[in-house]
Design a protein around this motif. Structure first.
Motif, PDB file in Angstrom:
ATOM      1  N   GLY A  83       0.713  -2.144 -10.709  1.00  0.00           N
ATOM      2  CA  GLY A  83       0.077  -1.030  -9.996  1.00  0.00           C
ATOM      3  C   GLY A  83      -0.713  -0.163 -10.956  1.00  0.00           C
ATOM      4  N   GLY A  84      -1.875   0.293 -10.515  1.00  0.00           N
ATOM      5  CA  GLY A  84      -2.704   1.176 -11.333  1.00  0.00           C
ATOM      6  C   GLY A  84      -4.165   0.816 -11.168  1.00  0.00           C
ATOM      7  N   SER A  85      -4.840   1.554 -10.234  1.00  0.00           N
ATOM      8  CA  SER A  85      -6.278   1.380 -10.009  1.00  0.00           C
ATOM      9  C   SER A  85      -6.670  -0.042  -9.586  1.00  0.00           C
ATOM     10  CB  SER A  85      -7.077   1.812 -11.248  1.00  0.00           C
ATOM     11  OG  SER A  85      -6.874   3.196 -11.469  1.00  0.00           O
ATOM     12  N   VAL A  86      -5.797  -0.676  -8.799  1.00  0.00           N
ATOM     13  CA  VAL A  86      -6.130  -2.001  -8.263  1.00  0.00           C
ATOM     14  C   VAL A  86      -7.130  -1.832  -7.126  1.00  0.00           C
ATOM     15  CG1 VAL A  86      -5.227  -4.000  -7.000  1.00  0.00           C
ATOM     16  CG2 VAL A  86      -3.938  -3.041  -8.924  1.00  0.00           C
TER      17      VAL A  86
ATOM     18  N   ALA B  89       0.693  -6.597  -6.029  1.00  0.00           N
ATOM     19  CA  ALA B  89       0.200  -5.296  -6.479  1.00  0.00           C
ATOM     20  C   ALA B  89       0.736  -4.171  -5.611  1.00  0.00           C
ATOM     21  CB  ALA B  89      -1.332  -5.291  -6.443  1.00  0.00           C
ATOM     22  N   LEU B  90       1.010  -3.039  -6.263  1.00  0.00           N
ATOM     23  CA  LEU B  90       1.307  -1.792  -5.556  1.00  0.00           C
ATOM     24  C   LEU B  90       0.025  -0.962  -5.667  1.00  0.00           C
ATOM     25  CD1 LEU B  90       3.263   0.113  -4.094  1.00  0.00           C
ATOM     26  CD2 LEU B  90       4.146   0.825  -6.317  1.00  0.00           C
ATOM     27  N   ILE B  91      -0.539  -0.626  -4.516  1.00  0.00           N
ATOM     28  CA  ILE B  91      -1.896  -0.072  -4.498  1.00  0.00           C
ATOM     29  C   ILE B  91      -1.889   1.307  -3.849  1.00  0.00           C
ATOM     30  CG2 ILE B  91      -4.268  -0.506  -3.767  1.00  0.00           C
ATOM     31  CD1 ILE B  91      -3.185  -3.511  -3.282  1.00  0.00           C
ATOM     32  N   GLY B  92      -2.427   2.299  -4.536  1.00  0.00           N
ATOM     33  CA  GLY B  92      -2.529   3.641  -3.969  1.00  0.00           C
ATOM     34  C   GLY B  92      -3.869   3.830  -3.274  1.00  0.00           C
ATOM     35  N   GLY B  93      -4.832   4.428  -3.992  1.00  0.00           N
ATOM     36  CA  GLY B  93      -6.125   4.818  -3.417  1.00  0.00           C
ATOM     37  C   GLY B  93      -6.796   3.747  -2.564  1.00  0.00           C
ATOM     38  N   ALA B  94      -6.872   2.531  -3.077  1.00  0.00           N
ATOM     39  CA  ALA B  94      -7.619   1.484  -2.361  1.00  0.00           C
ATOM     40  C   ALA B  94      -6.850   0.930  -1.159  1.00  0.00           C
ATOM     41  CB  ALA B  94      -7.982   0.353  -3.320  1.00  0.00           C
TER      42      ALA B  94
ATOM     43  N   TRP C 149      -1.110   5.843 -17.174  1.00  0.00           N
ATOM     44  CA  TRP C 149      -2.520   6.103 -17.487  1.00  0.00           C
ATOM     45  C   TRP C 149      -3.475   5.345 -16.558  1.00  0.00           C
ATOM     46  CZ3 TRP C 149      -4.575   1.403 -18.976  1.00  0.00           C
ATOM     47  CH2 TRP C 149      -3.674   0.452 -19.468  1.00  0.00           C
ATOM     48  N   ALA C 150      -2.956   4.405 -15.806  1.00  0.00           N
ATOM     49  CA  ALA C 150      -3.826   3.615 -14.917  1.00  0.00           C
ATOM     50  C   ALA C 150      -3.727   4.073 -13.462  1.00  0.00           C
ATOM     51  CB  ALA C 150      -3.447   2.136 -15.012  1.00  0.00           C
ATOM     52  N   ILE C 151      -2.782   4.963 -13.160  1.00  0.00           N
ATOM     53  CA  ILE C 151      -2.565   5.336 -11.751  1.00  0.00           C
ATOM     54  C   ILE C 151      -3.582   6.391 -11.333  1.00  0.00           C
ATOM     55  CG2 ILE C 151      -0.942   6.345 -10.099  1.00  0.00           C
ATOM     56  CD1 ILE C 151       1.310   5.133 -11.678  1.00  0.00           C
ATOM     57  N   GLY C 152      -4.394   6.027 -10.364  1.00  0.00           N
ATOM     58  CA  GLY C 152      -5.366   6.969  -9.800  1.00  0.00           C
ATOM     59  C   GLY C 152      -6.470   7.365 -10.749  1.00  0.00           C
ATOM     60  N   THR C 153      -6.620   6.647 -11.857  1.00  0.00           N
ATOM     61  CA  THR C 153      -7.610   7.044 -12.859  1.00  0.00           C
ATOM     62  C   THR C 153      -8.844   6.154 -12.844  1.00  0.00           C
ATOM     63  OG1 THR C 153      -6.575   5.567 -14.466  1.00  0.00           O
ATOM     64  CG2 THR C 153      -5.826   7.865 -14.466  1.00  0.00           C
TER      65      THR C 153
ATOM     66  N   GLY D 188      11.270   5.818  -8.058  1.00  0.00           N
ATOM     67  CA  GLY D 188      10.865   6.055  -9.443  1.00  0.00           C
ATOM     68  C   GLY D 188       9.368   6.062  -9.667  1.00  0.00           C
ATOM     69  N   HIS D 189       8.608   6.304  -8.598  1.00  0.00           N
ATOM     70  CA  HIS D 189       7.145   6.375  -8.777  1.00  0.00           C
ATOM     71  C   HIS D 189       6.832   7.448  -9.824  1.00  0.00           C
ATOM     72  CE1 HIS D 189       2.899   7.035  -8.002  1.00  0.00           C
ATOM     73  NE2 HIS D 189       2.891   5.829  -7.455  1.00  0.00           N
ATOM     74  N   SER D 190       5.793   7.233 -10.601  1.00  0.00           N
ATOM     75  CA  SER D 190       5.513   8.169 -11.710  1.00  0.00           C
ATOM     76  C   SER D 190       5.234   9.578 -11.196  1.00  0.00           C
ATOM     77  CB  SER D 190       4.346   7.671 -12.560  1.00  0.00           C
ATOM     78  OG  SER D 190       3.145   7.842 -11.875  1.00  0.00           O
TER      79      SER D 190
ATOM     80  N   GLY E 181       0.837  -1.201   0.000  1.00  0.00           N
ATOM     81  CA  GLY E 181       0.000   0.000   0.000  1.00  0.00           C
ATOM     82  C   GLY E 181       0.870   1.248   0.000  1.00  0.00           C
ATOM     83  N   ASN E 182       0.688   2.084  -1.016  1.00  0.00           N
ATOM     84  CA  ASN E 182       1.405   3.362  -1.103  1.00  0.00           C
ATOM     85  C   ASN E 182       0.425   4.463  -0.705  1.00  0.00           C
ATOM     86  OD1 ASN E 182       2.829   5.655  -1.806  1.00  0.00           O
ATOM     87  ND2 ASN E 182       2.560   5.372  -4.012  1.00  0.00           N
ATOM     88  N   TRP E 183       0.633   5.012   0.476  1.00  0.00           N
ATOM     89  CA  TRP E 183      -0.341   5.993   0.986  1.00  0.00           C
ATOM     90  C   TRP E 183      -0.147   7.386   0.390  1.00  0.00           C
ATOM     91  CZ3 TRP E 183      -0.522   4.922   7.010  1.00  0.00           C
ATOM     92  CH2 TRP E 183      -1.005   3.635   7.226  1.00  0.00           C
ATOM     93  N   LYS E 184       0.938   7.606  -0.280  1.00  0.00           N
ATOM     94  CA  LYS E 184       1.236   8.934  -0.843  1.00  0.00           C
ATOM     95  C   LYS E 184       1.136   9.994   0.267  1.00  0.00           C
ATOM     96  CE  LYS E 184      -0.705   7.183  -5.090  1.00  0.00           C
ATOM     97  NZ  LYS E 184      -1.059   7.440  -6.447  1.00  0.00           N
ATOM     98  N   MET E 185       0.673  11.209  -0.048  1.00  0.00           N
ATOM     99  CA  MET E 185       0.620  12.257   0.985  1.00  0.00           C
ATOM    100  C   MET E 185      -0.771  12.267   1.625  1.00  0.00           C
ATOM    101  SD  MET E 185       2.096  16.129   0.763  1.00  0.00           S
ATOM    102  CE  MET E 185       0.660  16.901   0.043  1.00  0.00           C
TER     103      MET E 185
ATOM    104  N   TYR F 248       5.338  -2.633 -12.243  1.00  0.00           N
ATOM    105  CA  TYR F 248       4.889  -2.111 -13.541  1.00  0.00           C
ATOM    106  C   TYR F 248       3.636  -1.288 -13.290  1.00  0.00           C
ATOM    107  CZ  TYR F 248       2.532  -1.780 -17.984  1.00  0.00           C
ATOM    108  OH  TYR F 248       1.865  -1.276 -19.082  1.00  0.00           O
ATOM    109  N   GLU F 249       3.764   0.021 -13.492  1.00  0.00           N
ATOM    110  CA  GLU F 249       2.643   0.920 -13.232  1.00  0.00           C
ATOM    111  C   GLU F 249       2.409   1.805 -14.454  1.00  0.00           C
ATOM    112  OE1 GLU F 249       1.906   1.425  -8.791  1.00  0.00           O
ATOM    113  OE2 GLU F 249       3.281   3.005  -9.364  1.00  0.00           O
ATOM    114  N   PRO F 250       1.536   1.367 -15.359  1.00  0.00           N
ATOM    115  CA  PRO F 250       1.240   2.240 -16.502  1.00  0.00           C
ATOM    116  C   PRO F 250       0.681   3.567 -15.990  1.00  0.00           C
ATOM    117  CG  PRO F 250      -0.283   0.344 -16.410  1.00  0.00           C
ATOM    118  CD  PRO F 250       0.736   0.138 -15.344  1.00  0.00           C
TER     119      PRO F 250
HETATM  120  C1  PEP Z   1       0.238   4.088  -7.012  1.00  0.00           C
HETATM  121  O1  PEP Z   1       0.242   5.202  -6.532  1.00  0.00           O
HETATM  122  O2  PEP Z   1       1.284   3.445  -7.067  1.00  0.00           O
HETATM  123  C2  PEP Z   1      -1.020   3.551  -7.532  1.00  0.00           C
HETATM  124  C3  PEP Z   1      -0.980   2.445  -8.196  1.00  0.00           C
HETATM  125  O3  PEP Z   1      -2.153   4.289  -7.267  1.00  0.00           O
HETATM  126  P1  PEP Z   1      -3.677   3.816  -7.522  1.00  0.00           P
HETATM  127  O4  PEP Z   1      -3.811   2.420  -6.958  1.00  0.00           O
HETATM  128  O5  PEP Z   1      -4.507   4.800  -6.775  1.00  0.00           O
HETATM  129  O6  PEP Z   1      -3.904   3.816  -8.980  1.00  0.00           O
END
Ligand code: PEP
Length: 259
Positions: A213-216, A233-238, A172-176, A96-98, A8-12, A168-170
């Motif tokens: 990673g990307g909207s998992v 998976a590397l997961i942001g929002g969820a 276009w899929a991150i947080g979208t 190297g996060h996008s 889980g990547n909590w970001k800020m 692998y985090e496309p």
């Molecule tokens: C991320 O920040 O690495 C990520 C994958 O975010 P999200 O799951 O919100 O798309």
């Protein structure tokens, strides 16, 4: 088989009190977590890393930083070095996060230095790569991945895959909310594994965990992590809601039994 890793990547996000509430809940969940083939990582913001390491120390959950300075030490106001992070007994560091590539001008060369510093200081990097939408649409996905991998891993010698995780985090899929299809993710991740095979040989290529990673979310994670070259998976929002995060760990436990 490689273990699955759910990170889980909590970001800020989350202040001290929100961080504590989540970690106490995760700690209670993780004390009952016995499936060694599913690893759990959380990446809170810098100020709360020590608290997280402390709170989770008698559980299998590992803690990651979200970024690191490319400088070793000295007059770099606001930056945090790899040796500082290592002194907190962190296991992982995202590199190297996008969002760092986009907002902090992390180039492939800077990322290469960061990766070297993280490895030298005994932590495992979660090295993020991925193409932008226009790069995918113009058929340049593999070219972009090849460049990010070649420069990012330049002069990095791995004798064992356990020193590196790739995500692998496309972009276009991150947080979208627009998740890659399992086939798109598998195709890119097989390409990444083949790069590792050419550069480091079969032993390393077979052991490096490659995450998607990307909207998992709970409703899409299982079919993604069931793909042969997807090891978690590397997961942001969820990952910000405890019930969603633990639901995804539970789904990984189901997946690992049939993978
Ligand atoms: C991320 O920040 O690495 C990520 C994958 O975010 P999200 O799951 O919100 O798309």
């Amino acid at each position: 088989m490689r273990p699955l890793l759910i990170a889980g990547n909590w970001k800020m996000n989350k202040d001290l009190f929100e961080t504590l509430a989540f970690l106490q809940g995760l700690r209670a969940y993780a004390q009952k977590h016995k499936e060694e083939r599913v690893q759990i990582v959380v990446a809170p913001a810098y100020p709360f890393l020590l608290t997280a390491v402390d709170l989770l120390k008698d559980t299998p959950v590992k803690v990651a930083a979200q970024d690191v300075s490319s400088n070793e030490d000295g007059a770099f106001t606001g930056e945090v070095s790899a040796s500082m992070l290592a002194s907190l007994h962190l296991s992982f560091c995202i590199v190297g996060h996008s969002e760092c590539r986009q907002y902090h001008s992390d180039t492939d060369d800077v990322i290469n230095i960061k990766l070297q510093r993280v490895i030298k200081n005994g932590m495992k990097p979660i090295f993020c790569i991925g193409e932008k939408l226009e790069e995918r649409q113009s058929g340049r996905t593999n070219e972009v991945l090849q460049r990010q991998l070649a420069i990012g891993l330049n002069e990095i010698n791995l004798s064992a895959g356990k020193d590196l995780v790739i995500a692998y985090e496309p972009v276009w899929a991150i947080g979208t909310g627009q998740v890659a299809t399992p086939q798109q993710a598998q195709e890119a991740q097989a390409f990444i594994r083949n790069f590792l095979l050419q550069k480091y040989g079969a032993e390393v290529a077979d052991t490096v965990q490659i995450l998607y990673g990307g909207s998992v979310k709970p409703d899409n994670i299982k079919e993604i992590i069931l793909q042969p070259d997807i090891d978690g998976a590397l997961i942001g929002g969820a990952s910000l809601k405890l019930d969603l995060f633990t639901a995804m760990i539970d789904l990984a436990k189901e997946a690992v039994k049939i993978k």
